[in-house]
Design a protein around this motif. Structure first.
Motif, PDB file in Angstrom:
ATOM      1  N   VAL A   9       0.842  -1.195   0.000  1.00 53.04           N
ATOM      2  CA  VAL A   9       0.000   0.000   0.000  1.00 53.04           C
ATOM      3  C   VAL A   9       0.877   1.245   0.000  1.00 53.04           C
ATOM      4  CG1 VAL A   9      -1.837   1.221   1.219  1.00 53.04           C
ATOM      5  CG2 VAL A   9      -1.740  -1.288   1.298  1.00 53.04           C
ATOM      6  N   ASP A  11       0.951   5.387   0.187  1.00 52.43           N
ATOM      7  CA  ASP A  11       0.241   6.616   0.524  1.00 52.43           C
ATOM      8  C   ASP A  11       0.480   7.652  -0.564  1.00 52.43           C
ATOM      9  OD1 ASP A  11      -0.495   5.420   2.884  1.00 52.43           O
ATOM     10  OD2 ASP A  11       0.812   6.626   4.157  1.00 52.43           O
ATOM     11  N   PRO A  15      -5.161   8.899  -5.021  1.00 53.88           N
ATOM     12  CA  PRO A  15      -5.041   7.470  -5.307  1.00 53.88           C
ATOM     13  C   PRO A  15      -5.403   7.081  -6.728  1.00 53.88           C
ATOM     14  CG  PRO A  15      -6.070   7.790  -3.183  1.00 53.88           C
ATOM     15  CD  PRO A  15      -5.984   9.147  -3.833  1.00 53.88           C
ATOM     16  N   SER A  35     -12.195  -0.544  -4.826  1.00 57.92           N
ATOM     17  CA  SER A  35     -11.711   0.826  -4.896  1.00 57.92           C
ATOM     18  C   SER A  35     -12.816   1.830  -4.608  1.00 57.92           C
ATOM     19  CB  SER A  35     -11.134   1.100  -6.287  1.00 57.92           C
ATOM     20  OG  SER A  35     -10.088   0.208  -6.576  1.00 57.92           O
ATOM     21  N   ASP A  38     -10.747   7.209  -1.891  1.00 55.96           N
ATOM     22  CA  ASP A  38      -9.528   7.313  -1.093  1.00 55.96           C
ATOM     23  C   ASP A  38      -8.758   5.999  -0.983  1.00 55.96           C
ATOM     24  OD1 ASP A  38     -11.312   6.042   0.587  1.00 55.96           O
ATOM     25  OD2 ASP A  38     -11.095   7.455   2.235  1.00 55.96           O
ATOM     26  N   TRP A  39      -9.150   4.995  -1.751  1.00 57.12           N
ATOM     27  CA  TRP A  39      -8.491   3.685  -1.723  1.00 57.12           C
ATOM     28  C   TRP A  39      -8.676   3.027  -3.087  1.00 57.12           C
ATOM     29  CZ3 TRP A  39      -5.434   0.932   1.478  1.00 57.12           C
ATOM     30  CH2 TRP A  39      -5.345  -0.442   1.281  1.00 57.12           C
ATOM     31  N   ALA A  53      -1.906  -1.260  -3.829  1.00 59.85           N
ATOM     32  CA  ALA A  53      -3.000  -0.387  -3.414  1.00 59.85           C
ATOM     33  C   ALA A  53      -2.476   1.024  -3.168  1.00 59.85           C
ATOM     34  CB  ALA A  53      -3.662  -0.928  -2.153  1.00 59.85           C
ATOM     35  N   GLN A  55      -3.491   4.571  -1.108  1.00 63.45           N
ATOM     36  CA  GLN A  55      -4.305   5.093  -0.018  1.00 63.45           C
ATOM     37  C   GLN A  55      -4.146   6.606   0.055  1.00 63.45           C
ATOM     38  OE1 GLN A  55      -4.607   3.184   4.044  1.00 63.45           O
ATOM     39  NE2 GLN A  55      -2.991   4.674   4.383  1.00 63.45           N
ATOM     40  N   GLN A  56      -5.269   7.322   0.156  1.00 60.90           N
ATOM     41  CA  GLN A  56      -5.206   8.781   0.183  1.00 60.90           C
ATOM     42  C   GLN A  56      -4.565   9.272   1.480  1.00 60.90           C
ATOM     43  OE1 GLN A  56      -8.888  11.111   0.339  1.00 60.90           O
ATOM     44  NE2 GLN A  56      -8.047  12.268  -1.387  1.00 60.90           N
ATOM     45  N   ASP A  77      -0.205  -5.021   3.748  1.00 61.62           N
ATOM     46  CA  ASP A  77      -1.428  -5.648   4.229  1.00 61.62           C
ATOM     47  C   ASP A  77      -1.206  -7.152   4.181  1.00 61.62           C
ATOM     48  OD1 ASP A  77      -2.754  -3.262   4.574  1.00 61.62           O
ATOM     49  OD2 ASP A  77      -4.055  -3.471   2.831  1.00 61.62           O
TER      50      ASP A  77
END
Length: 121
Positions: A9, A11, A15, A35, A38-39, A53, A55-56, A77
């Motif tokens: 993931v 940041d 995203p 999705s 923000d993801w 992935a 992530q916002q 994750d």
């Protein structure tokens, strides 16, 4: 083995935009149904690799390699079958619980302080 890698993931402020970049760069499709704004996830469903992935993080300080004041920012994750048993095992390995959890995940730090999540479906 405690669990299996679910996703790497990253940041980022946007995203969808960063996922579009990596989708084109790597030839990995958007994971449908995984999705939102923000993801965003590229790849197949959990358990199918690779999964990347995004992530916002609205106030993200952009990494400045190799400046240690602005390090790389991402987390792993890890999918587990039994969160209680996995948490106990991870803590025994030196992890520590961090604030934050949601539907299907809990947040931890590895022994060096890097965040990771134990996830379950």
């Amino acid at each position: 083995m405690i669990g299996q890698l679910r996703s790497v993931v990253i940041d980022c402020p946007d995203p969808r935009a960063l996922a579009a970049f990596y989708a084109e760069l790597l030839g990995v499709p958007l994971a449908e149904g995984d999705s939102d704004d923000d993801w965003v996830v590229l790849g197949g469903p959990p358990g199918h690799q690779p999964r990347l992935a995004f992530q916002q993080a609205l106030n993200l300080r952009e990494p400045a390699w190799p400046d240690p004041e602005r390090p790389q920012q991402f987390h792993l994750d890890v999918t587990v079958d039994d969160i209680e048993a996995a948490e106990k095992a991870a803590l025994a390995l030196g992890a520590r619980r961090l604030p934050g959890e949601g539907e299907g995940f809990r947040v931890y730090a590895d022994p060096a302080g890097h965040p990771f999540c134990l996830c379950w479906d």
